[in-house]
Design an enzyme around this catalytic site. Sequence first.
Site, PDB file in Angstrom:
ATOM      1  CG  ASP A   1      -2.179   0.876   0.891  1.00  0.00           C
ATOM      2  OD1 ASP A   1      -2.132   1.642  -0.096  1.00  0.00           O
ATOM      3  OD2 ASP A   1      -3.173   0.814   1.633  1.00  0.00           O
TER       4      ASP A   1
HETATM    5  C1  BGC Z   1      -5.048   3.149   0.052  1.00  0.00           C
HETATM    6  C2  BGC Z   1      -5.245   2.074  -0.981  1.00  0.00           C
HETATM    7  C3  BGC Z   1      -5.133   2.661  -2.350  1.00  0.00           C
HETATM    8  C4  BGC Z   1      -3.815   3.367  -2.499  1.00  0.00           C
HETATM    9  C5  BGC Z   1      -3.607   3.954  -3.866  1.00  0.00           C
HETATM   10  C6  BGC Z   1      -3.807   3.984  -0.204  1.00  0.00           C
HETATM   11  O1  BGC Z   1      -3.717   5.061   0.644  1.00  0.00           O
HETATM   12  O2  BGC Z   1      -4.989   2.570   1.337  1.00  0.00           O
HETATM   13  O3  BGC Z   1      -6.480   1.455  -0.799  1.00  0.00           O
HETATM   14  O4  BGC Z   1      -5.298   1.666  -3.319  1.00  0.00           O
HETATM   15  O5  BGC Z   1      -3.744   4.400  -1.547  1.00  0.00           O
HETATM   16  O6  BGC Z   1      -4.457   4.983  -4.127  1.00  0.00           O
END
Ligand code: BGC
Length: 746
Positions: free
Chosen positions: A273
Amino acid sequence: MKIKAILFCLLLAGVAHGQDQKMDRFIDELLRKMTVEEKLGQLNLSSGVGDLKVITEGEGRLDYIKQGLIGSAWGMNSQKAAVEESRMGIPLITGRDVIHGYKTTFPIPLAMSCMWDVEKIEKMARISAIEASCAGINWTYSPMVDISRDPRWGRVAEGAGEDPYLGSLIAKAYVRGYQGDDLSKENTILACVKHFALYGAPEAGRDYNTVDMSRITMYEDYLPPYKAAVEAGVGTAMTSFNVVDMVPATGNKWLMTDLLREDWGFDGFVVTDYTAINEMIHHGLGDLQTVAVKALKAGVDMDMVGQSYIGTLKKSLEEGKVTEDEIDRACRRILEAKYKLGLFDKPYQYFDEERAEKYWLSDEHQAYARELAARSCVLLKNSNEVLPLKKEGAIAVIGPLANSKIDMLGTWAATRDTTDIVPIIDGIRNVAGTNADVLFAQGSYFTEDSFLINRRRAKDQQITIDKQKSKQLLDEAKEVADKADVIVAVLGEPRSWSGEASSRADIGLPECQQRLLKELLNTGKPVVLVLGNGRPLALSWENEHVDAMLETWHAGVQAGNGIADVLFGDFNPSGKITMTFPRVVGQAPIYYNHNRTGRPQNETSYFTSRYLDIPNTPLFPFGYGLSYTTFEYSDIQLNKNEFSANEKLVASVTVTNTGEYEGEEVVQLYINDPAASVSRPVKELKGFEKIVLAPGESKTVDFTITTDHLKFYNSDLEYGWEPGDFNIYIGTSSKEVKSEKVNWRK
Ligand code: BGC
């Protein structure tokens, strides 16, 4: 016939094997030619805007791409630089959060889960892939399958609720919808199951907070949907921000390799993530170089935005802290994904203006969005048959959500374009027709707390609270309400109150909305409360006082029309909640499949598990939702009561539509194991069937149950069933059920 089928399967397996060999040879060849920097480049995902600046040489992103230092990018116009101007010409893979539609925004995922209809969700995901793949996107960071039992956690909006069985079916549906049957086609995209694992269980419902849970609970309740996505062939997985067994998921080898790959057979790549490797420093696992090594060794292949791999792994390689094989392994998995997407053959196939023109917000997609907006609604209360509304008389539509377009998009909408959004007031006007007089007043702000009201996403409107204006809004609302025959109060949360980093400790309606509702109730006219929100809310007071409540969530681009179809009875509501609605927030976490206690609530005993001020039960249980018609359930019929290991139980109920409207009902099967080697939940969903019944019509629903339905993980994490008695429940919600007892012997 049988032999022919076997030969055909062998042929297919042979073809697949041949293709795999071809891919392996292609990637071997690439890896042989790539420098270490270029390999690390493949492990580097750049967002374009928020990248941490670990790599410093070069003029910027395009320059890095040309140097082969970026393998995946969010910007959608850099493919040419990667393919035509970098030494190896390896195409970029482009991911985005397409979680409930791309241009055609559908209801938020939590809302769609309330349909209890996996085919409809699969079709939604298919449409999302068709639309997103025209814009250069070939990878979506979806499905989010985190089970959650805590409505304070803002990201419940993105998931499918609290149940692992339903959540698993839905996880598979998303994967099938996005990836289709051939990933190399121009309109299929890679899915990414997230957030692996247990992200939905942060302590106290606060996003990014720590997680601590027993292995049995993990295996029984939280892991199944991730596993289901793997079974459906999901191509990628995303790590979660939290710890699992006190080791951050992003550096957790047990999770990322032993469980995911070795036990479950996942063969795609793992992405972190957003900056999750870097955040291991805050978790207390060491400096950047150390945590990057941990992540790579755990089996994490791609670093999202943090630049920890590109910034430190070369040094770690020189110092012998990682091996080139470990780097190659990660790089290979990413190259395989690119190969499977067809990117090496057709790097530009995902950019297609003609397809975009044809599919983006097409009439067909919008009609489907309208249908899903209606299907996601859950009728929570309907006394005196105030709903459906008549298409006549004066209807006052009042509330801060009634005329909001942007909030209909919900959290994580891929678009911020509000041009085509149908707000609730417009939908009501469209569907009411010309015999009804539809009046409107805003009535109040969402809240008068200036931090909360302006905690809106970058392009959402910013609001200044003005006490005078607040009074004026209320006065206007009273005036409008006085002229009406029926009042539709449209209240709830703006979209920015749910989703990431949006936990709430108080999940009731804000005070100014309650004040408005009280004034509307003071008119003595029937009040229908239409709720728009990204989580279950605590609605005890509202439930006691209003005549009807319709939960509509954040319903997408066609919100207004779909919701109005329900309000006026053109669509009979059939949604059932997939998360428990508490009476008050103090009950959270609250969920139907809870375990038992040695001191269950008992009115006559002092030392009993209860609250002094409220009942233990929720306001609305999992699986609950009303219809404009009524259904009657017969008692359960069993083929017999005693079974041996290989025998099948058939449990049947006959459901009759006893009302006046055609309606759909979700018939739910739950099982309980009352005596086992470990304490088992009071009830667990094991099956359901959606049926349509005309008024007066009856249908018999048969559930076939085998010992597979009785299996669970014991204290040694062995999966199996234990002979004995079982309670079988079938009904309209997790609470309202018919029951029978059966016995299974070895
Ligand atoms: C979120 C994810 C997301 C990623 C990219 C993160 O902050 O937890 O769910 O896919 O950002 O946008």
